[in-house]
Scaffold this active site. Structure first.
Site, PDB file in Angstrom:
ATOM      1  N   GLU A 297     -81.546 -36.527   6.216  1.00 28.29           N
ATOM      2  CA  GLU A 297     -81.352 -35.172   6.729  1.00 28.29           C
ATOM      3  C   GLU A 297     -79.885 -34.819   6.860  1.00 28.29           C
ATOM      4  O   GLU A 297     -79.432 -33.766   6.388  1.00 28.29           O
ATOM      5  CB  GLU A 297     -82.047 -35.019   8.081  1.00 28.29           C
ATOM      6  CG  GLU A 297     -82.048 -33.599   8.607  1.00 28.29           C
ATOM      7  CD  GLU A 297     -82.812 -32.660   7.688  1.00 28.29           C
ATOM      8  OE1 GLU A 297     -82.183 -31.765   7.117  1.00 28.29           O
ATOM      9  OE2 GLU A 297     -84.031 -32.830   7.535  1.00 28.29           O
ATOM     10  N   ASP A 301     -77.857 -31.895   4.712  1.00 27.88           N
ATOM     11  CA  ASP A 301     -77.253 -30.753   5.409  1.00 27.88           C
ATOM     12  C   ASP A 301     -75.752 -30.674   5.156  1.00 27.88           C
ATOM     13  O   ASP A 301     -75.213 -29.609   4.829  1.00 27.88           O
ATOM     14  CB  ASP A 301     -77.519 -30.861   6.912  1.00 27.88           C
ATOM     15  CG  ASP A 301     -78.974 -30.630   7.279  1.00 27.88           C
ATOM     16  OD1 ASP A 301     -79.723 -30.154   6.413  1.00 27.88           O
ATOM     17  OD2 ASP A 301     -79.354 -30.944   8.418  1.00 27.88           O
ATOM     18  N   SER A 507     -85.335 -27.890   4.851  1.00 33.92           N
ATOM     19  CA  SER A 507     -84.031 -28.438   5.212  1.00 33.92           C
ATOM     20  C   SER A 507     -83.020 -28.225   4.097  1.00 33.92           C
ATOM     21  O   SER A 507     -81.817 -28.268   4.346  1.00 33.92           O
ATOM     22  CB  SER A 507     -84.134 -29.938   5.504  1.00 33.92           C
ATOM     23  OG  SER A 507     -84.703 -30.172   6.759  1.00 33.92           O
ATOM     24  N   ILE A 550     -89.027 -11.886  -3.175  1.00 33.89           N
ATOM     25  CA  ILE A 550     -89.851 -12.890  -3.848  1.00 33.89           C
ATOM     26  C   ILE A 550     -91.300 -12.434  -3.767  1.00 33.89           C
ATOM     27  O   ILE A 550     -91.820 -12.195  -2.662  1.00 33.89           O
ATOM     28  CB  ILE A 550     -89.704 -14.281  -3.202  1.00 33.89           C
ATOM     29  CG1 ILE A 550     -88.224 -14.653  -3.087  1.00 33.89           C
ATOM     30  CG2 ILE A 550     -90.480 -15.330  -3.980  1.00 33.89           C
ATOM     31  CD1 ILE A 550     -87.476 -14.716  -4.390  1.00 33.89           C
TER      32      ILE A 550
END
Length: 588
Positions: A297, A301, A507, A550
């Site tokens: 993670e 990021d 994420s 979208i």
């Protein structure tokens, strides 16, 4: 423009006249679970001498003042737009009435809590009690604190399944924590996962990435690198200049570690001009950043936030107080609340990043309503001070384990918190290029805790009208809809431990959108203007013209096909993906 309160719960008028003779033994339940939350079991009472730090959230004197001020400074149509509040001005808005402070201190004194162990926090709206014996907390709250163990993770927590307050305090106290917030196996869970892929193929992609930051390469359909995002979202021709004032913040929990060596390798291969980038590490509540143990993670990021926002300074906030927890004889279980630990820290700072990205969340129904509402108000404090707060929406479509946890097992879609908080910007996921479509993992839906805020009334009402009776009873049609915006969320190349991997999840999307917001803030600051702050009123009005709608794909879950992406807002991709150039023209 008028705005209404965002909580489903009715606003209770505060009675500020302190009772002449308060009855501290006349208790009323503040929150209780119908049973021990799923996958948690009690392993007994805490040992003698166990202590706990309690936080008490006091209700403000003017209950709607903060939200009113937040919307004024965040609405492009309001004369106060961009006139963000100072820390001191926010503190004034959230200050409790003197009667509230007096009454709560009297209650604590009645139970023998020494004044020396009580300190104000969160701009004065909270009281923190340090090192309170667990037995005294039981008496104070009519609770039964026990040590609970999670049957799958072996995480331990010191919690109670119910707590109460004197009747005379309910109009004055919003929350006591930690009490009934257990979290779960996905508490602050990572919304990304590794995709099995031959590493030699990834290594080859690292050595031969797409070069153009302005043209979307066909290879971006199967593998995302920073130049793909620059081209997709039209950032490739912009270079930040307000780097002495503008900062991007990334939050980390769960002992996530971001490696500087991995970032350098990632950038040297994929963005050589940014290979010198680094980041500042700030430890909150004992958080660490072990350079010998880089994790998914944090790597994801940091690498994408840095690559897209370079040379904007980036801060990685590593927050402790989350599993795995090492017990000792005086602290047998985890008593910390990571969101509150980080918010306590950041709201005390005089210099806060203008943009903050977070990629963690819980099923909303696992979070006690009083906890969710009170924490959400703390995010509103950041927005009022000019901070754009973004959260990934989650990776489970409309939900998994799709029944209520109130003992009735009612079939329902499961929204995520904090993505459902109306004072943050929730980021969903897309996939593919030419055109982008909704990523099936993209969590989205409607809150069961927070009412639909007025800024999204038109957009969400249009979607619900088009939905008709489909999924009737599985979602709350009057709830806050999420996500608000979206970005690519699949097939991201990252580097962990000097080796390439592919990652997916919202994420990926949250730091991508956060970096683009940070670029917009850089542009505004360079022009002598205020940063964007709370984004949603802008996004749902003039900002919508700066987004790519979208219109295909869905987010299956709960044994359904989930919601579908449609023209306009939808609970899969929100209002769409960002076009930096268009947004720059709109906000400038």
């Amino acid at each position: 423009m008028l705005w209404r309160s965002s909580f489903l719960t009715a606003v209770v008028p505060l009675c500020f006249a302190s009772p002449i003779f308060p009855r501290w033994d006349d208790l009323e339940v503040k929150h209780a679970w119908s049973s021990v939350p799923r996958n948690w079991i009690s392993v007994g009472l805490p040992p003698n001498g166990t202590t706990i730090d309690l936080r008490i959230a006091l209700k403000p004197h003017r209950e709607d003042a903060l939200v009113g001020a937040l919307y004024e400074v965040s609405d492009p149509a309001h004369e106060k737009y961009g006139a963000h509040l100072s820390k001191e001005e926010v503190a004034t808005l959230v200050a409790p009435h003197p009667d509230t402070v007096e009454l709560v201190h009297a209650w604590l004194g009645h139970h023998g809590v020494p004044a020396s162990s009580i300190r104000p926090s969160y701009n004065g709206g909270w009281l923190t009690i340090t090192s309170l014996p667990a037995s005294q907390a039981d008496a104070l709250l009519g609770a039964s604190y026990q040590v609970y163990r999670h049957t799958e993770t072996d995480e331990t927590l010191l919690r109670t399944v119910e707590y109460s307050l004197p009747v005379d305090l309910h109009a004055h106290v919003a929350l006591v924590a930690p009490t009934t917030y257990f979290g779960g196996p996905r508490a602050l869970h990572r919304t990304s996962r590794l995709t099995p892929t031959a590493k030699h193929l990834l290594a080859g992609a690292l050595d031969d990435p797409p070069e153009s930051p302005t043209t979307v390469s066909s290879s971006c359909a199967g593998m995302i690198v920073p130049s793909c995002l620059q081209a997709l979202y039209n950032t490739g021709s912009y270079t930040p200049t307000a780097t002495d004032q503008n900062t991007l913040g990334i939050t980390g929990y769960l002992q996530e570690n971001a490696s500087q060596a991995d970032l350098t390798l990632f950038l040297s291969k994929l963005m050589p001009d940014a290979a010198t980038a680094d980041f500042t590490v700030v430890s909150v509540a004992g958080g660490t950043n072990d350079q010998n143990n880089p994790t998914l993670e944090a790597s994801l990021d940091i690498q994408y936030a840095e690559s897209l926002a370079f040379p904007t300074p980036t801060i990685f906030y590593t927050t402790g107080g989350s599993p795995p927890f090492q017990a000792d004889e005086n602290t047998p279980a985890n008593t910390n609340e990571p969101y509150l630990d980080w918010l306590d820290f950041i709201l005390a700072q005089s210099d806060i990043p203008q943009t903050i990205s977070t990629s963690y969340g819980d099923d909303e129904q696992t979070v006690p309503p009083d906890y969710a509402q009170t924490v959400c108000s703390l995010f509103a404090q950041l927005g009022a001070q000019g901070v754009s707060v973004l959260f990934s929406s989650g990776d489970t479509g409309v939900g998994d384990d799709c029944v209520s946890n109130d003992g009735l097992n009612t079939p329902m879609f499961l929204p995520n918190f904090p993505a459902t908080c109306p004072y943050i910007t929730a980021v969903g996921g897309t996939t593919g290029v030419n055109p982008e479509t909704a990523a099936g993992l993209s969590s989205g839906g409607f809150s069961n805790y927070f009412a639909r805020p007025s800024y999204q009334d038109t957009a969400v009402s249009n979607f619900i009208s088009g939905l008709g009776t489909q999924f009737s009873g599985l979602y709350n049609a009057s709830g806050r809809g999420f996500p608000d915006i979206s970005a690519q969320a699949e097939n991201f190349i990252i580097v962990i431990g000097q080796e390439p991997f592919l990652a997916e999840g919202t994420s990926c999307a949250a730091p991508t959108v956060s970096a683009i917001v940070s670029l917009l803030n850089d542009y505004l600051i360079s022009q002598g203007k205020s940063p964007l702050g709370f984004l949603n009123p802008l996004l749902y009005s003039t900002g919508a013209a700066g987004l790519n709608d979208i219109t295909s794909g869905s987010n299956p879950g709960c044994n359904t096909d989930g919601f579908s992406a449609v023209e306009g807002w939808d609970p899969v991709t929100g209002l769409g993906t960002p076009d930096f150039g268009k947004l720059q023209a709109i906000v400038g």
